[in-house]
Design a protein around this motif. Structure first.
Motif, short mmCIF file in Angstrom:
data_model
loop_
_atom_site.label_atom_id
_atom_site.label_comp_id
_atom_site.label_asym_id
_atom_site.label_seq_id
_atom_site.Cartn_x
_atom_site.Cartn_y
_atom_site.Cartn_z
N GLN A 97 1.98 1.97 -3.35
CA GLN A 97 0.81 2.16 -4.20
C GLN A 97 0.62 1.05 -5.23
O GLN A 97 0.11 1.29 -6.32
CB GLN A 97 0.88 3.53 -4.88
CG GLN A 97 0.83 4.66 -3.88
CD GLN A 97 0.78 6.02 -4.54
OE1 GLN A 97 0.92 6.15 -5.75
NE2 GLN A 97 0.59 7.05 -3.73
N GLN A 99 0.82 -1.20 0.00
CA GLN A 99 0.00 0.00 0.00
C GLN A 99 0.86 1.26 0.00
O GLN A 99 0.52 2.24 -0.67
CB GLN A 99 -0.94 -0.01 1.21
CG GLN A 99 -2.06 -1.01 1.05
CD GLN A 99 -2.89 -1.17 2.30
OE1 GLN A 99 -2.42 -0.94 3.41
NE2 GLN A 99 -4.15 -1.58 2.13
N SER A 116 -4.50 -0.76 -3.73
CA SER A 116 -5.38 0.31 -3.29
C SER A 116 -6.83 -0.08 -3.55
O SER A 116 -7.23 -0.31 -4.70
CB SER A 116 -5.07 1.61 -4.04
OG SER A 116 -6.04 2.57 -3.78
#
Length: 184
Positions: A70, A67, A73
């Motif tokens: 990225q 997370q 998500s």
């Protein structure tokens, strides 16, 4: 004489990963094959670690790292999923919300992303586009009318929207009245 052993025919037990780096590499590969929600990836990784606190800690560390980078998500997943279902499959808002809930996306993320995706969409127009995509013809009797009504309900459209679409086909008022009573 040679003896032959039978091959195992049942499901194989998955390889268990011992380190966080191995689990991370597996997770990145899994995300490279298909986009997943946090919940889906957590379920997948749980089968690849030893049960217990150390396995759970390793999974949480990998998820946090993904997370932060990225790679993972729920918000992006919900946005792309709802846009694809709206544009390609012409599904209604309810159906998309239900599908996202089953995939483990948090409710507040679902409501926010669906509002953004469906903000400029008229539900009645979307229902007509869904029926056109399915090449649905005008129902000729009460049974077919009920089938089209159920099809629209499964696709995530409200009963009132389904009734509006069916009324535009100038169907038997008695059949529509029975559907309206059953919907209540």
């Amino acid at each position: 004489m040679a003896t032959f052993e039978r091959k195992r025919t049942g499901p194989r037990s998955p390889k268990l990963f011992e380190t966080e780096a191995e689990l991370y590499n597996y997770a990145v590969g899994a995300l490279g094959r298909i986009t997943r929600t946090v919940m889906q990836l957590r379920r997948l990784l749980q089968r690849r670690v030893t049960p217990g606190e150390s396995g759970v800690a390793m999974i949480e560390a990998v998820l946090t790292r993904l997370q932060a980078q990225q790679y993972l998500s729920d918000t992006r997943y919900a946005a792309s999923y709802s846009a694809l279902r709206k544009e390609n499959q012409r599904l209604g808002k309810r159906r998309v919300a239900q599908d996202l809930m089953q995939k483990g996306v948090p409710a507040e993320v679902i409501s926010r992303e669906l509002e953004l995706t469906y903000c400029d969409t008229d539900e009645e127009t979307q229902a007509r586009a869904f029926l056109a995509r399915k090449r649905t013809r005008k129902p000729t009797d009460q049974r077919e009318t009920a089938r089209v009504f159920r099809m629209l309900a499964r696709a995530g459209f409200s009963g009132s929207t389904a009734m509006k679409v069916l009324k535009q086909w100038d169907l038997d008022p008695e059949a529509l009245a029975q559907l309206a009573e059953a919907d209540l």
